[in-house]
Design a protein around this motif. Structure first.
Motif, PDB file in Angstrom:
ATOM      1  N   PRO A 170      43.728  26.557  43.374  1.00  0.00           N
ATOM      2  CA  PRO A 170      43.877  27.912  43.909  1.00  0.00           C
ATOM      3  C   PRO A 170      45.248  28.058  44.551  1.00  0.00           C
ATOM      4  O   PRO A 170      45.692  27.177  45.279  1.00  0.00           O
ATOM      5  CB  PRO A 170      42.763  27.974  44.964  1.00  0.00           C
ATOM      6  CG  PRO A 170      42.647  26.568  45.481  1.00  0.00           C
ATOM      7  CD  PRO A 170      43.078  25.653  44.355  1.00  0.00           C
ATOM      8  N   TRP A 171      45.910  29.183  44.309  1.00  0.00           N
ATOM      9  CA  TRP A 171      47.254  29.395  44.831  1.00  0.00           C
ATOM     10  C   TRP A 171      47.341  30.722  45.569  1.00  0.00           C
ATOM     11  O   TRP A 171      46.789  31.734  45.134  1.00  0.00           O
ATOM     12  CB  TRP A 171      48.274  29.382  43.685  1.00  0.00           C
ATOM     13  CG  TRP A 171      48.390  28.023  43.073  1.00  0.00           C
ATOM     14  CD1 TRP A 171      47.825  27.593  41.913  1.00  0.00           C
ATOM     15  CD2 TRP A 171      49.084  26.894  43.624  1.00  0.00           C
ATOM     16  NE1 TRP A 171      48.130  26.273  41.685  1.00  0.00           N
ATOM     17  CE2 TRP A 171      48.897  25.811  42.730  1.00  0.00           C
ATOM     18  CE3 TRP A 171      49.842  26.697  44.765  1.00  0.00           C
ATOM     19  CZ2 TRP A 171      49.440  24.548  42.950  1.00  0.00           C
ATOM     20  CZ3 TRP A 171      50.386  25.440  44.998  1.00  0.00           C
ATOM     21  CH2 TRP A 171      50.190  24.387  44.084  1.00  0.00           C
ATOM     22  N   PHE A 172      48.052  30.693  46.701  1.00  0.00           N
ATOM     23  CA  PHE A 172      48.291  31.917  47.464  1.00  0.00           C
ATOM     24  C   PHE A 172      49.419  32.703  46.817  1.00  0.00           C
ATOM     25  O   PHE A 172      50.386  32.129  46.312  1.00  0.00           O
ATOM     26  CB  PHE A 172      48.667  31.578  48.905  1.00  0.00           C
ATOM     27  CG  PHE A 172      47.512  31.079  49.738  1.00  0.00           C
ATOM     28  CD1 PHE A 172      46.679  31.977  50.377  1.00  0.00           C
ATOM     29  CD2 PHE A 172      47.274  29.722  49.880  1.00  0.00           C
ATOM     30  CE1 PHE A 172      45.620  31.522  51.153  1.00  0.00           C
ATOM     31  CE2 PHE A 172      46.227  29.262  50.648  1.00  0.00           C
ATOM     32  CZ  PHE A 172      45.388  30.166  51.292  1.00  0.00           C
ATOM     33  N   ALA A 195      49.231  36.300  38.030  1.00  0.00           N
ATOM     34  CA  ALA A 195      48.099  35.894  38.851  1.00  0.00           C
ATOM     35  C   ALA A 195      46.858  36.689  38.490  1.00  0.00           C
ATOM     36  O   ALA A 195      46.932  37.853  38.080  1.00  0.00           O
ATOM     37  CB  ALA A 195      48.425  36.084  40.333  1.00  0.00           C
ATOM     38  N   SER A 196      45.709  36.046  38.669  1.00  0.00           N
ATOM     39  CA  SER A 196      44.428  36.721  38.499  1.00  0.00           C
ATOM     40  C   SER A 196      44.208  37.713  39.631  1.00  0.00           C
ATOM     41  O   SER A 196      44.994  37.791  40.588  1.00  0.00           O
ATOM     42  CB  SER A 196      43.297  35.685  38.531  1.00  0.00           C
ATOM     43  OG  SER A 196      43.173  35.136  39.849  1.00  0.00           O
ATOM     44  N   GLU A 197      43.136  38.469  39.553  1.00  0.00           N
ATOM     45  CA  GLU A 197      42.678  39.234  40.705  1.00  0.00           C
ATOM     46  C   GLU A 197      42.346  38.249  41.829  1.00  0.00           C
ATOM     47  O   GLU A 197      42.059  37.082  41.567  1.00  0.00           O
ATOM     48  CB  GLU A 197      41.450  40.062  40.343  1.00  0.00           C
ATOM     49  CG  GLU A 197      41.717  41.173  39.338  1.00  0.00           C
ATOM     50  CD  GLU A 197      42.681  42.211  39.870  1.00  0.00           C
ATOM     51  OE1 GLU A 197      42.554  42.572  41.066  1.00  0.00           O
ATOM     52  OE2 GLU A 197      43.560  42.663  39.118  1.00  0.00           O
ATOM     53  N   PRO A 198      42.375  38.697  43.085  1.00  0.00           N
ATOM     54  CA  PRO A 198      42.063  37.765  44.184  1.00  0.00           C
ATOM     55  C   PRO A 198      40.645  37.224  44.076  1.00  0.00           C
ATOM     56  O   PRO A 198      39.686  37.984  43.934  1.00  0.00           O
ATOM     57  CB  PRO A 198      42.227  38.629  45.437  1.00  0.00           C
ATOM     58  CG  PRO A 198      43.055  39.799  45.017  1.00  0.00           C
ATOM     59  CD  PRO A 198      42.731  40.045  43.578  1.00  0.00           C
ATOM     60  N   LEU A 304      43.882  34.165  47.572  1.00  0.00           N
ATOM     61  CA  LEU A 304      43.923  33.017  46.672  1.00  0.00           C
ATOM     62  C   LEU A 304      43.636  33.460  45.238  1.00  0.00           C
ATOM     63  O   LEU A 304      42.705  34.238  44.992  1.00  0.00           O
ATOM     64  CB  LEU A 304      42.899  31.972  47.102  1.00  0.00           C
ATOM     65  CG  LEU A 304      43.306  31.038  48.246  1.00  0.00           C
ATOM     66  CD1 LEU A 304      42.093  30.285  48.770  1.00  0.00           C
ATOM     67  CD2 LEU A 304      44.378  30.055  47.782  1.00  0.00           C
ATOM     68  N   HIS A 305      44.411  32.911  44.306  1.00  0.00           N
ATOM     69  CA  HIS A 305      44.364  33.349  42.911  1.00  0.00           C
ATOM     70  C   HIS A 305      44.389  32.158  41.963  1.00  0.00           C
ATOM     71  O   HIS A 305      44.639  31.023  42.360  1.00  0.00           O
ATOM     72  CB  HIS A 305      45.581  34.223  42.595  1.00  0.00           C
ATOM     73  CG  HIS A 305      45.746  35.411  43.480  1.00  0.00           C
ATOM     74  ND1 HIS A 305      45.499  36.691  43.069  1.00  0.00           N
ATOM     75  CD2 HIS A 305      46.162  35.512  44.772  1.00  0.00           C
ATOM     76  CE1 HIS A 305      45.739  37.530  44.058  1.00  0.00           C
ATOM     77  NE2 HIS A 305      46.150  36.839  45.100  1.00  0.00           N
ATOM     78  N   VAL A 306      44.196  32.486  40.682  1.00  0.00           N
ATOM     79  CA  VAL A 306      44.484  31.570  39.582  1.00  0.00           C
ATOM     80  C   VAL A 306      45.820  32.004  38.991  1.00  0.00           C
ATOM     81  O   VAL A 306      46.054  33.196  38.760  1.00  0.00           O
ATOM     82  CB  VAL A 306      43.387  31.612  38.505  1.00  0.00           C
ATOM     83  CG1 VAL A 306      43.759  30.709  37.330  1.00  0.00           C
ATOM     84  CG2 VAL A 306      42.037  31.194  39.092  1.00  0.00           C
ATOM     85  N   THR A 321      39.887  37.513  30.467  1.00  0.00           N
ATOM     86  CA  THR A 321      38.575  36.872  30.483  1.00  0.00           C
ATOM     87  C   THR A 321      38.162  36.534  31.916  1.00  0.00           C
ATOM     88  O   THR A 321      37.031  36.807  32.345  1.00  0.00           O
ATOM     89  CB  THR A 321      38.601  35.590  29.637  1.00  0.00           C
ATOM     90  OG1 THR A 321      38.816  35.934  28.273  1.00  0.00           O
ATOM     91  CG2 THR A 321      37.285  34.817  29.756  1.00  0.00           C
ATOM     92  N   LEU A 322      39.071  35.919  32.648  1.00  0.00           N
ATOM     93  CA  LEU A 322      38.780  35.469  34.003  1.00  0.00           C
ATOM     94  C   LEU A 322      38.467  36.650  34.918  1.00  0.00           C
ATOM     95  O   LEU A 322      37.488  36.627  35.688  1.00  0.00           O
ATOM     96  CB  LEU A 322      39.972  34.679  34.529  1.00  0.00           C
ATOM     97  CG  LEU A 322      39.766  33.782  35.745  1.00  0.00           C
ATOM     98  CD1 LEU A 322      38.782  32.671  35.449  1.00  0.00           C
ATOM     99  CD2 LEU A 322      41.107  33.189  36.178  1.00  0.00           C
ATOM    100  N   ASN A 323      39.286  37.709  34.855  1.00  0.00           N
ATOM    101  CA  ASN A 323      39.085  38.856  35.721  1.00  0.00           C
ATOM    102  C   ASN A 323      37.797  39.604  35.393  1.00  0.00           C
ATOM    103  O   ASN A 323      37.115  40.115  36.291  1.00  0.00           O
ATOM    104  CB  ASN A 323      40.275  39.814  35.613  1.00  0.00           C
ATOM    105  CG  ASN A 323      41.526  39.253  36.255  1.00  0.00           C
ATOM    106  OD1 ASN A 323      41.467  38.421  37.149  1.00  0.00           O
ATOM    107  ND2 ASN A 323      42.688  39.695  35.779  1.00  0.00           N
TER     108      ASN A 323
END
Length: 349
Positions: A170-172, A195-198, A304-306, A321-323
């Protein structure tokens, strides 16, 4: 299908006020003087104020601000939530998942970051479980692997840019609209990665010793002249945004979280600052509860995101896909259940 591997590599406590009586599994209406800390304390929530914030993040843009009349959901002991009288009807999502690829998506993460990622926690940590379920819900046909590499410093600098892995967590994420004000090491999170959604709103805390000249700090400028310790590998963009950099402060990156606390108790630094959830567990495990003061007015929210490299040819499809899965996870209530159980499992470890 998910495979989990491990490899090696080259907040808010306010001033003392009286809050109305409330119990778990009920709705609570905010009155003047309330703080999340005292509401959680009165309701005897094991996860503290972070648990209430997690349950009400749809109506609480900041953990530091409560509005009189807001109706907060007090989580039940079994992890369920009561229905808040001011909750908006759930939206029905129309989802389009990315097509399955020929090989598994390779997720990169690291350990020793409880409750978020750790190989010794159930499901390898709370954040790992959130990512796993989001992928399963977003596209059940897409295989993926979660691989642990405990050299966190190599993740964004080498392993993801090299193409050895597809996505990392996980990354800020800093405020990318202000990228020009960031140092190069922080700006690259905006310029080199999407970045993904939070996935999670984390509270970053500031801590000093009882009797310290900084114990009454309620503005960031009150820390000017202090020696701040943050564990090595952690971001500093929040400090840059508040002027907590040279020459206003001396910023020290210690080898580990424990090293920061050792430096604080030996008066080698004045303030320790990092993610409040692991920080409060760390100083409790070290038996420092009676010595440490939390500078609650300085607590901040960071997301925190991907991450996926902007250069990745399938990066946007993977994020889609992830979101999509994350949205389903939130709408169903499973997000809160996973977060709550993850925090409890970490506390018991």
């Amino acid at each position: 299908m998910v495979t989990v591997l491990a490899v090696s590599a080259a907040a808010v406590a306010g001033a003392s006020t009286q809050v109305a009586a409330q119990s778990q599994c009920t709705n609570y209406t905010v009155v003047r003087g309330d703080t999340l800390f005292e509401i959680a304390q009165t309701a005897a929530l094991s996860g503290g104020f972070q648990e209430i914030y997690n349950a009400n993040r749809d109506i609480l843009p900041s953990p530091n601000v409560l509005e009189v009349g807001q109706v907060l959901r007090i989580p039940c002991d079994d992890g369920n939530l009561p229905v808040a009288s001011n909750a908006a009807p759930a939206r029905v999502a129309t989802l389009t998942a990315a097509e399955a690829t020929q090989r598994p998506v390779r997720f990169l993460t690291g350990g020793n970051y409880a409750p978020f990622t750790d190989e010794n926690l159930p499901g390898q940590g709370m954040f790992t479980q959130l990512v796993t379920r989001s992928m399963e819900l977003g596209n059940a046909e897409q295989d993926f692997e979660v691989i642990f590499v405990n050299d966190w410093g190599a993740h964004l600098s080498v392993l993801l840019p090299s193409g050895a892995f597809d996505m990392g967590f996980p990354w800020f994420l800093p405020d990318c609209s202000q990228v020009g004000n960031l140092s190069p090491s922080n700006a690259m999170r905006c310029t080199e990665f999407d970045a993904s959604e939070p996935f999670y709103d984390a509270l970053v805390g500031y801590y000093t010793l009882q009797g310290s000249e900084y114990a009454q700090a309620d503005e960031y400028s009150d820390l000017y002249g202090a020696r701040l310790c943050r564990p090595d590998g952690w971001f500093s963009f929040d400090l840059e945004a508040e002027g907590l950099t040279d020459p206003n402060v001396e910023l020290i990156f210690a080898a580990s979280e424990e090293a920061c606390w050792e430096m604080l108790t030996s008066n080698a630094v004045d303030v320790v600052t990092y993610d409040a959830l692991p920080a409060e567990k760390d100083f409790a495990d070290l038996g420092l509860q009676e010595q440490v003061v939390q500078l609650t007015p300085l607590a901040s929210k960071q997301t925190l995101h991907v991450f996926v490299p902007k250069s990745h040819p399938n990066g946007q499809a993977y994020l889609q896909t992830l979101n999509a899965g994350l949205e389903q996870l939130r709408l169903s209530g499973e997000w809160f259940s996973l977060v709550r159980s993850g925090i409890q499992a970490s506390a018991e470890n």
